[in-house]
Design a protein around this motif. Structure first.
Motif, PDB file in Angstrom:
ATOM      1  N   PHE A   1       0.834  -1.201   0.000  1.00 38.64           N
ATOM      2  CA  PHE A   1       0.000   0.000   0.000  1.00 38.64           C
ATOM      3  C   PHE A   1       0.873   1.257   0.000  1.00 38.64           C
ATOM      4  CE2 PHE A   1      -2.094   3.348   2.548  1.00 38.64           C
ATOM      5  CZ  PHE A   1      -3.116   3.667   1.678  1.00 38.64           C
ATOM      6  N   TYR A   2       1.959   1.215   0.756  1.00 41.14           N
ATOM      7  CA  TYR A   2       2.850   2.369   0.851  1.00 41.14           C
ATOM      8  C   TYR A   2       3.880   2.425  -0.269  1.00 41.14           C
ATOM      9  CZ  TYR A   2       0.769   2.840   5.414  1.00 41.14           C
ATOM     10  OH  TYR A   2      -0.147   2.999   6.420  1.00 41.14           O
ATOM     11  N   GLU A   3       4.361   1.275  -0.688  1.00 43.49           N
ATOM     12  CA  GLU A   3       5.469   1.226  -1.653  1.00 43.49           C
ATOM     13  C   GLU A   3       5.020   1.052  -3.103  1.00 43.49           C
ATOM     14  OE1 GLU A   3       8.429   2.020  -0.609  1.00 43.49           O
ATOM     15  OE2 GLU A   3       7.771   2.026   1.479  1.00 43.49           O
ATOM     16  N   ASP A   4       3.874   0.434  -3.311  1.00 42.55           N
ATOM     17  CA  ASP A   4       3.305   0.214  -4.640  1.00 42.55           C
ATOM     18  C   ASP A   4       4.306  -0.435  -5.604  1.00 42.55           C
ATOM     19  OD1 ASP A   4       1.247   0.227  -6.506  1.00 42.55           O
ATOM     20  OD2 ASP A   4       1.717   2.241  -7.222  1.00 42.55           O
ATOM     21  N   VAL A   5       4.868  -1.571  -5.175  1.00 42.83           N
ATOM     22  CA  VAL A   5       5.855  -2.265  -6.005  1.00 42.83           C
ATOM     23  C   VAL A   5       5.364  -3.614  -6.529  1.00 42.83           C
ATOM     24  CG1 VAL A   5       7.836  -1.135  -4.936  1.00 42.83           C
ATOM     25  CG2 VAL A   5       6.970  -3.283  -3.972  1.00 42.83           C
ATOM     26  N   ASP A   6       4.261  -4.123  -5.993  1.00 41.44           N
ATOM     27  CA  ASP A   6       3.781  -5.439  -6.401  1.00 41.44           C
ATOM     28  C   ASP A   6       3.006  -5.366  -7.709  1.00 41.44           C
ATOM     29  OD1 ASP A   6       4.880  -6.593  -4.158  1.00 41.44           O
ATOM     30  OD2 ASP A   6       2.993  -6.743  -3.070  1.00 41.44           O
ATOM     31  N   THR A   7       3.132  -6.422  -8.493  1.00 47.20           N
ATOM     32  CA  THR A   7       2.381  -6.523  -9.736  1.00 47.20           C
ATOM     33  C   THR A   7       0.930  -6.902  -9.436  1.00 47.20           C
ATOM     34  OG1 THR A   7       2.826  -8.879 -10.017  1.00 47.20           O
ATOM     35  CG2 THR A   7       4.455  -7.325 -10.955  1.00 47.20           C
ATOM     36  N   VAL A   8       0.103  -6.762 -10.424  1.00 46.60           N
ATOM     37  CA  VAL A   8      -1.292  -7.197 -10.310  1.00 46.60           C
ATOM     38  C   VAL A   8      -1.329  -8.673  -9.924  1.00 46.60           C
ATOM     39  CG1 VAL A   8      -3.419  -7.617 -11.610  1.00 46.60           C
ATOM     40  CG2 VAL A   8      -2.200  -5.454 -11.887  1.00 46.60           C
ATOM     41  N   GLU A   9      -0.467  -9.474 -10.542  1.00 49.03           N
ATOM     42  CA  GLU A   9      -0.437 -10.918 -10.259  1.00 49.03           C
ATOM     43  C   GLU A   9      -0.018 -11.189  -8.811  1.00 49.03           C
ATOM     44  OE1 GLU A   9      -0.221 -10.138 -14.503  1.00 49.03           O
ATOM     45  OE2 GLU A   9       1.107  -9.465 -12.905  1.00 49.03           O
ATOM     46  N   ASP A  10       0.951 -10.408  -8.319  1.00 54.27           N
ATOM     47  CA  ASP A  10       1.386 -10.568  -6.923  1.00 54.27           C
ATOM     48  C   ASP A  10       0.247 -10.255  -5.954  1.00 54.27           C
ATOM     49  OD1 ASP A  10       3.980 -11.221  -7.688  1.00 54.27           O
ATOM     50  OD2 ASP A  10       4.717  -9.163  -7.448  1.00 54.27           O
ATOM     51  N   VAL A  11      -0.444  -9.173  -6.210  1.00 55.97           N
ATOM     52  CA  VAL A  11      -1.544  -8.774  -5.323  1.00 55.97           C
ATOM     53  C   VAL A  11      -2.685  -9.776  -5.420  1.00 55.97           C
ATOM     54  CG1 VAL A  11      -3.231  -6.969  -4.798  1.00 55.97           C
ATOM     55  CG2 VAL A  11      -0.870  -6.342  -5.396  1.00 55.97           C
ATOM     56  N   ALA A  12      -2.981 -10.254  -6.614  1.00 55.58           N
ATOM     57  CA  ALA A  12      -4.038 -11.258  -6.781  1.00 55.58           C
ATOM     58  C   ALA A  12      -3.702 -12.513  -5.983  1.00 55.58           C
ATOM     59  CB  ALA A  12      -4.227 -11.597  -8.254  1.00 55.58           C
ATOM     60  N   ALA A  13      -2.461 -12.960  -6.079  1.00 53.66           N
ATOM     61  CA  ALA A  13      -2.047 -14.147  -5.313  1.00 53.66           C
ATOM     62  C   ALA A  13      -2.142 -13.870  -3.822  1.00 53.66           C
ATOM     63  CB  ALA A  13      -0.622 -14.545  -5.698  1.00 53.66           C
ATOM     64  N   GLY A  14      -1.762 -12.670  -3.410  1.00 56.56           N
ATOM     65  CA  GLY A  14      -1.864 -12.306  -1.997  1.00 56.56           C
ATOM     66  C   GLY A  14      -3.293 -12.320  -1.505  1.00 56.56           C
TER      67      GLY A  14
END
Length: 122
Positions: free
Chosen positions: A88-101
């Motif tokens: 949320f603070y760094e905004d470094v994850d991909t869409v795929e990373d966030v979806a998996a999370g």
């Protein structure tokens, strides 16, 4: 009952996280995943009479539950939620990373849900 409010909010936040992700907002999706986790852990802590205000205490609730149940996956899944919070603070994850999370958070809530119905004053 405050615990029920926390539990209900956890599922609502997860659904909102998926909706945010579908709109391409990985930051908000990530924060909703973290919030879903925090709300469920607050629910369980409230029922057990454990302190749960603040990030450190939420982490402690997850650790106590892992110890109580002998389920090491609780710690790992908590770390997924923590990683989403960082995103949320760094905004470094991909869409795929966030979806998996978010998928992991869904499994985490499923794992925690029965614990929210088991009062244990440890």
């Amino acid at each position: 009952m405050q615990a029920q409010t926390y539990q209900d909010a956890s599922r609502t936040l997860l659904a909102q996280g998926f909706a945010e992700l579908n709109q391409g907002d990985t930051r908000q999706a990530s924060e909703k995943g973290w919030g879903a986790t925090a709300q469920m852990l607050k629910c369980i802590a409230e029922q057990r009479g454990w302190e749960h205000k603040g990030h450190r205490l939420i982490r402690r609730v997850a650790s106590r539950l892992a110890d109580e149940t002998g389920d090491a996956e609780i710690r790992r899944l908590y770390r997924v939620a923590d990683s989403l919070h960082i995103n949320f603070y760094e905004d470094v994850d991909t869409v795929e990373d966030v979806a998996a999370g978010l998928e992991d958070i869904g499994r985490f809530l499923d794992k925690l849900d029965p614990l929210a119905h088991t009062i244990n004053q440890t």
